[in-house]
Design an enzyme around this catalytic site. Structure first.
Site, PDB file in Angstrom:
ATOM      1  N   ASN A   9      12.989 -29.199  14.964  1.00  0.00           N
ATOM      2  CA  ASN A   9      12.292 -28.027  15.493  1.00  0.00           C
ATOM      3  C   ASN A   9      12.811 -26.826  14.706  1.00  0.00           C
ATOM      4  O   ASN A   9      13.924 -26.378  14.933  1.00  0.00           O
ATOM      5  CB  ASN A   9      12.585 -27.879  16.991  1.00  0.00           C
ATOM      6  CG  ASN A   9      12.026 -26.578  17.553  1.00  0.00           C
ATOM      7  OD1 ASN A   9      11.254 -25.887  16.894  1.00  0.00           O
ATOM      8  ND2 ASN A   9      12.404 -26.262  18.790  1.00  0.00           N
ATOM      9  N   TRP A  10      11.984 -26.360  13.797  1.00  0.00           N
ATOM     10  CA  TRP A  10      12.434 -25.266  12.916  1.00  0.00           C
ATOM     11  C   TRP A  10      12.455 -23.915  13.629  1.00  0.00           C
ATOM     12  O   TRP A  10      12.961 -22.945  13.080  1.00  0.00           O
ATOM     13  CB  TRP A  10      11.526 -25.192  11.679  1.00  0.00           C
ATOM     14  CG  TRP A  10      11.826 -26.235  10.649  1.00  0.00           C
ATOM     15  CD1 TRP A  10      12.776 -27.217  10.733  1.00  0.00           C
ATOM     16  CD2 TRP A  10      11.193 -26.392   9.382  1.00  0.00           C
ATOM     17  NE1 TRP A  10      12.765 -27.972   9.592  1.00  0.00           N
ATOM     18  CE2 TRP A  10      11.791 -27.491   8.744  1.00  0.00           C
ATOM     19  CE3 TRP A  10      10.158 -25.726   8.723  1.00  0.00           C
ATOM     20  CZ2 TRP A  10      11.407 -27.924   7.477  1.00  0.00           C
ATOM     21  CZ3 TRP A  10       9.764 -26.151   7.462  1.00  0.00           C
ATOM     22  CH2 TRP A  10      10.391 -27.241   6.850  1.00  0.00           C
ATOM     23  N   LYS A  11      11.845 -23.853  14.819  1.00  0.00           N
ATOM     24  CA  LYS A  11      11.766 -22.574  15.551  1.00  0.00           C
ATOM     25  C   LYS A  11      11.159 -21.512  14.628  1.00  0.00           C
ATOM     26  O   LYS A  11      10.313 -21.841  13.805  1.00  0.00           O
ATOM     27  CB  LYS A  11      13.138 -22.195  16.104  1.00  0.00           C
ATOM     28  CG  LYS A  11      13.760 -23.356  16.906  1.00  0.00           C
ATOM     29  CD  LYS A  11      14.954 -22.998  17.716  1.00  0.00           C
ATOM     30  CE  LYS A  11      15.436 -24.236  18.474  1.00  0.00           C
ATOM     31  NZ  LYS A  11      16.589 -23.969  19.336  1.00  0.00           N
ATOM     32  N   HIS A  94       9.209 -25.911  25.484  1.00  0.00           N
ATOM     33  CA  HIS A  94      10.594 -25.712  25.033  1.00  0.00           C
ATOM     34  C   HIS A  94      11.248 -24.643  25.912  1.00  0.00           C
ATOM     35  O   HIS A  94      10.595 -23.690  26.330  1.00  0.00           O
ATOM     36  CB  HIS A  94      10.615 -25.291  23.559  1.00  0.00           C
ATOM     37  CG  HIS A  94      11.994 -25.314  22.980  1.00  0.00           C
ATOM     38  ND1 HIS A  94      12.902 -24.301  23.199  1.00  0.00           N
ATOM     39  CD2 HIS A  94      12.635 -26.252  22.234  1.00  0.00           C
ATOM     40  CE1 HIS A  94      14.039 -24.623  22.586  1.00  0.00           C
ATOM     41  NE2 HIS A  94      13.913 -25.793  22.007  1.00  0.00           N
ATOM     42  N   GLU A  96      13.018 -22.207  25.240  1.00  0.00           N
ATOM     43  CA  GLU A  96      12.879 -20.836  24.735  1.00  0.00           C
ATOM     44  C   GLU A  96      11.519 -20.265  25.112  1.00  0.00           C
ATOM     45  O   GLU A  96      11.385 -19.067  25.350  1.00  0.00           O
ATOM     46  CB  GLU A  96      13.109 -20.814  23.211  1.00  0.00           C
ATOM     47  CG  GLU A  96      14.587 -20.997  22.884  1.00  0.00           C
ATOM     48  CD  GLU A  96      14.869 -21.701  21.567  1.00  0.00           C
ATOM     49  OE1 GLU A  96      13.969 -21.803  20.715  1.00  0.00           O
ATOM     50  OE2 GLU A  96      16.018 -22.164  21.393  1.00  0.00           O
ATOM     51  N   GLU A 166      16.797 -31.453  26.855  1.00  0.00           N
ATOM     52  CA  GLU A 166      17.586 -30.444  26.145  1.00  0.00           C
ATOM     53  C   GLU A 166      18.306 -29.550  27.148  1.00  0.00           C
ATOM     54  O   GLU A 166      17.725 -28.582  27.657  1.00  0.00           O
ATOM     55  CB  GLU A 166      16.670 -29.572  25.281  1.00  0.00           C
ATOM     56  CG  GLU A 166      15.931 -30.327  24.195  1.00  0.00           C
ATOM     57  CD  GLU A 166      15.555 -29.398  23.031  1.00  0.00           C
ATOM     58  OE1 GLU A 166      15.893 -29.757  21.897  1.00  0.00           O
ATOM     59  OE2 GLU A 166      14.957 -28.335  23.253  1.00  0.00           O
ATOM     60  N   GLY A 172      21.897 -24.458  20.429  1.00  0.00           N
ATOM     61  CA  GLY A 172      22.359 -23.421  19.508  1.00  0.00           C
ATOM     62  C   GLY A 172      23.766 -22.921  19.798  1.00  0.00           C
ATOM     63  O   GLY A 172      24.194 -21.908  19.261  1.00  0.00           O
ATOM     64  N   SER A 212      22.430 -28.925  19.871  1.00  0.00           N
ATOM     65  CA  SER A 212      23.558 -29.016  18.932  1.00  0.00           C
ATOM     66  C   SER A 212      23.770 -30.420  18.357  1.00  0.00           C
ATOM     67  O   SER A 212      24.902 -30.853  18.158  1.00  0.00           O
ATOM     68  CB  SER A 212      24.841 -28.495  19.582  1.00  0.00           C
ATOM     69  OG  SER A 212      24.706 -27.122  19.912  1.00  0.00           O
TER      70      SER A 212
END
Ligand code: 13P
Length: 248
Positions: A9-11, A94, A96, A166, A172, A212
């Site tokens: 997942n490159w975000k 997600h 976020e 997650e 992160g 992570s």
């Protein structure tokens, strides 16, 4: 026997030229893997990623979609649009997006249904905050999120849903759930799926761990009984590091 599925997942990272260079370097490093390899890239990289991953074993996904097919939703991209350019996967819900963009269990469910309507394979994310974990609510939270996300899907659709567990406190932060802890949570998610859709369905569902993940911990996590691979953020931005995770 379930397949291992490793998704990056490159975000909100990587420009088109970086995408092209990444795929050039990454492709030979993962060409022999039996695991499924997915890159979930920003919308602006999708086209370049799709072109450059043609004739490779790398699949391409988006990181979000709207649940409507089209209409007055400025700034949004629909599942139909993603499918039209050849996108195969889409991340839904997600943390976020739940945290910063008002994604709810209800919109996650609508998006999952829409993903299937347009022939996309969804990767739906669930996970608890640090506060919820400290209050002993982890299982409650992740089983509720799972149940609500999947509500109204057919058995066949559930079988084809990828769930990513997650824990938010591990994203992160460099803090990874221990492999045993992560496996326990993933088992609980599978049990919840089994309760509603039966064992046969639950045994087919791919459940990833994310938070992570790096080359140094991937093997320990991904060889646990119920963890079927990972959803990888930061470590998926470097071809060599991500290839080591794919080839764990
Ligand atoms: P990190 O791997 O950077 O912790 O991110 C995990 C994640 O959010 C993947 O979706």
């Amino acid at each position: 026997m379930r397949k291992k599925v490793i998704a990056g997942n490159w975000k909100m990272n990587m420009l088109p030229d970086e995408t092209i260079n990444f795929i050039k370097e990454f492709t030979p490093l993962v060409k022999d893997t039996e695991n499924e390899v997915i890159l979930c890239v920003p919308y602006t990289d999708l086209f370049y990623a799709l072109l450059n991953a043609q004739d490779t074993n790398i699949k391409i996904g988006a990181q979000n979609m709207h649940f409507e097919e089209s209409g007055a939703y400025t700034g949004e991209v629909s599942g139909k649009m993603l499918k039209s350019i050849g996108v195969e996967y889409v991340i839904i819900g997600h943390s976020e997006r739940r945290q910063y963009f008002a994604e709810t269990d209800e919109t996650v469910n609508k998006k999952l249904k829409a993903a299937f309507t347009y022939g996309l394979k969804p990767i739906v994310c669930v996970g608890e905050t640090l506060e919820e974990r400290e209050q002993g609510k982890t299982i409650d939270v992740i089983t509720r999120q799972t149940r609500l996300a999947l509500e109204g899907l057919t058995n066949e659709q559930v079988k084809n849903t990828i769930i990513a567990y997650e824990p938010i406190w591990a994203i992160g932060t460099g803090k990874t759930a221990t492999a045993d802890d992560a496996n326990d949570s993933v088992k609980k998610i599978r049990e919840e799926v089994a309760k509603i859709y039966g064992n046969d369905v639950a045994e087919c569902v791919i459940i990833q761990y994310g938070g992570s993940v790096k080359s140094s911990n991937a093997r320990e996590l991904f060889t646990k009984s119920d963890i079927d691979g990972g959803l990888v953020g930061g470590a998926s931005l470097k071809p060599e590091e991500f290839s080591k995770i794919v080839n764990f």
